[in-house]
Design a protein around this motif. Structure first.
Motif, PDB file in Angstrom:
ATOM      1  N   MET A 144     -53.991 -58.595  81.519  1.00  0.00           N
ATOM      2  CA  MET A 144     -53.751 -58.846  82.938  1.00  0.00           C
ATOM      3  C   MET A 144     -53.418 -57.577  83.713  1.00  0.00           C
ATOM      4  N   THR A 145     -53.745 -56.419  83.178  1.00  0.00           N
ATOM      5  CA  THR A 145     -53.531 -55.195  83.946  1.00  0.00           C
ATOM      6  C   THR A 145     -54.527 -55.166  85.100  1.00  0.00           C
ATOM      7  N   PRO A 146     -54.199 -54.514  86.190  1.00  0.00           N
ATOM      8  CA  PRO A 146     -55.152 -54.452  87.316  1.00  0.00           C
ATOM      9  C   PRO A 146     -56.517 -53.907  86.910  1.00  0.00           C
ATOM     10  N   GLN A 147     -56.540 -52.878  86.069  1.00  0.00           N
ATOM     11  CA  GLN A 147     -57.827 -52.313  85.657  1.00  0.00           C
ATOM     12  C   GLN A 147     -58.613 -53.297  84.796  1.00  0.00           C
ATOM     13  N   ALA A 148     -57.938 -54.015  83.906  1.00  0.00           N
ATOM     14  CA  ALA A 148     -58.615 -55.008  83.067  1.00  0.00           C
ATOM     15  C   ALA A 148     -59.199 -56.129  83.933  1.00  0.00           C
ATOM     16  N   ILE A 149     -58.488 -56.513  84.961  1.00  0.00           N
ATOM     17  CA  ILE A 149     -58.988 -57.552  85.873  1.00  0.00           C
ATOM     18  C   ILE A 149     -60.223 -57.041  86.623  1.00  0.00           C
ATOM     19  N   ARG A 150     -60.153 -55.820  87.143  1.00  0.00           N
ATOM     20  CA  ARG A 150     -61.324 -55.256  87.829  1.00  0.00           C
ATOM     21  C   ARG A 150     -62.505 -55.102  86.874  1.00  0.00           C
ATOM     22  N   ASP A 151     -62.247 -54.685  85.640  1.00  0.00           N
ATOM     23  CA  ASP A 151     -63.309 -54.589  84.640  1.00  0.00           C
ATOM     24  C   ASP A 151     -63.910 -55.964  84.361  1.00  0.00           C
ATOM     25  N   GLY A 152     -63.074 -56.981  84.311  1.00  0.00           N
ATOM     26  CA  GLY A 152     -63.559 -58.345  84.100  1.00  0.00           C
ATOM     27  C   GLY A 152     -64.498 -58.795  85.205  1.00  0.00           C
ATOM     28  N   PHE A 153     -64.192 -58.417  86.442  1.00  0.00           N
ATOM     29  CA  PHE A 153     -65.075 -58.767  87.559  1.00  0.00           C
ATOM     30  C   PHE A 153     -66.394 -58.013  87.477  1.00  0.00           C
ATOM     31  N   ALA A 154     -66.384 -56.841  86.877  1.00  0.00           N
ATOM     32  CA  ALA A 154     -67.623 -56.079  86.707  1.00  0.00           C
ATOM     33  C   ALA A 154     -68.486 -56.662  85.587  1.00  0.00           C
ATOM     34  N   GLN A 155     -67.898 -57.531  84.761  1.00  0.00           N
ATOM     35  CA  GLN A 155     -68.617 -58.105  83.621  1.00  0.00           C
ATOM     36  C   GLN A 155     -68.512 -59.624  83.615  1.00  0.00           C
ATOM     37  N   LEU A 156     -68.668 -60.258  84.765  1.00  0.00           N
ATOM     38  CA  LEU A 156     -68.585 -61.718  84.835  1.00  0.00           C
ATOM     39  C   LEU A 156     -69.629 -62.347  83.920  1.00  0.00           C
ATOM     40  N   ARG A 157     -69.242 -63.410  83.254  1.00  0.00           N
ATOM     41  CA  ARG A 157     -70.156 -64.120  82.362  1.00  0.00           C
ATOM     42  C   ARG A 157     -70.859 -65.236  83.142  1.00  0.00           C
ATOM     43  N   SER A 158     -72.065 -65.541  82.742  1.00  0.00           N
ATOM     44  CA  SER A 158     -72.826 -66.595  83.420  1.00  0.00           C
ATOM     45  C   SER A 158     -72.369 -67.967  82.939  1.00  0.00           C
ATOM     46  N   ASP A 159     -72.679 -68.972  83.724  1.00  0.00           N
ATOM     47  CA  ASP A 159     -72.368 -70.343  83.366  1.00  0.00           C
ATOM     48  C   ASP A 159     -73.066 -70.717  82.059  1.00  0.00           C
ATOM     49  N   GLU A 160     -74.289 -70.243  81.891  1.00  0.00           N
ATOM     50  CA  GLU A 160     -75.054 -70.539  80.682  1.00  0.00           C
ATOM     51  C   GLU A 160     -74.351 -69.967  79.438  1.00  0.00           C
ATOM     52  N   GLN A 161     -73.777 -68.781  79.558  1.00  0.00           N
ATOM     53  CA  GLN A 161     -73.066 -68.176  78.435  1.00  0.00           C
ATOM     54  C   GLN A 161     -71.853 -69.004  78.025  1.00  0.00           C
ATOM     55  N   MET A 162     -71.289 -69.733  78.963  1.00  0.00           N
ATOM     56  CA  MET A 162     -70.060 -70.476  78.705  1.00  0.00           C
ATOM     57  C   MET A 162     -70.308 -71.935  78.347  1.00  0.00           C
ATOM     58  N   GLN A 163     -71.553 -72.369  78.347  1.00  0.00           N
ATOM     59  CA  GLN A 163     -71.857 -73.785  78.149  1.00  0.00           C
ATOM     60  C   GLN A 163     -71.386 -74.306  76.791  1.00  0.00           C
ATOM     61  N   GLY A 164     -71.525 -73.525  75.741  1.00  0.00           N
ATOM     62  CA  GLY A 164     -71.053 -73.962  74.422  1.00  0.00           C
ATOM     63  C   GLY A 164     -69.558 -74.219  74.404  1.00  0.00           C
ATOM     64  N   LEU A 165     -68.794 -73.319  75.003  1.00  0.00           N
ATOM     65  CA  LEU A 165     -67.349 -73.492  75.074  1.00  0.00           C
ATOM     66  C   LEU A 165     -67.003 -74.703  75.933  1.00  0.00           C
TER      67      LEU A 165
END
Length: 178
Positions: A144-165
């Motif tokens: 939850m560091t600010p940089q980790a959050i910004r990095d997460g936004f740069a690497q958003l996962r698609s809905d299709e990638q999350m369908q199994g979960l």
């Protein structure tokens, strides 16, 4: 300009996301149940806001519930707000259904339960009309560091990638209900 709604699982995570995005996306205005700027609307659940309805209206043999009639397998699993969370649910659904919102981001906790919380809220928001016609992406955070959050936004996962979960989460939830 269209906006994106970000749904976090907890208010504290929503605040962390706002703090991380402010330097790159501009200042957010704080409202009662959400934060907003020109591009983003950040809101949060408080854990589960929606649950599978009790089977009251499903047909039961001889009109009475008993262990002898189990398992009850309904034709579908309807949703209902959790009583103590109705106010928060209504606030989140209001943001999701806004006409100026064109995209949703699941920022609930990384894992099966976070996936379920988000998916049930979005399903509930769609109501009888069916699923909302808004693309979904997943913010997957391990820190939850600010940089980790910004990095997460740069690497958003698609809905299709999350369908199994999402399928695993829904299966577990429905199996627990049964």
């Amino acid at each position: 300009m269209s906006k994106t709604v970000i749904i976090a699982e907890k208010p504290s995570v929503a605040q962390d996301i706002v703090r991380a995005l402010t330097p790159v996306a501009g200042k957010f205005e704080k409202h009662a149940e959400h934060f907003e700027n020109e591009r983003w609307v950040v809101t949060s659940a408080v854990g589960h806001l929606v649950e599978i309805k009790a089977p009251d209206e499903y047909e039961v043999k001889r009109g009475k519930w008993s262990f002898a009639h189990l398992p009850v397998v309904p034709p579908h699993f309807d949703l209902a707000p959790i009583d103590k969370a109705k106010t928060r649910l209504n606030a989140v659904v209001k943001q999701v259904k806004r006409k100026d919102v064109s995209r949703l981001i699941n920022a609930c906790d990384a894992g099966r339960e976070g996936e379920l919380i988000f998916r049930l809220i979005v399903q509930y928001a769609g109501g009888a009309k069916g699923p909302l016609d808004k693309p979904v992406q997943r913010l997957w955070l391990q820190s939850m560091t600010p940089q980790a959050i910004r990095d997460g936004f740069a690497q958003l996962r698609s809905d299709e990638q999350m369908q199994g979960l999402a399928d695993a989460a829904r299966s577990r939830s429905e199996a627990d209900w049964l």
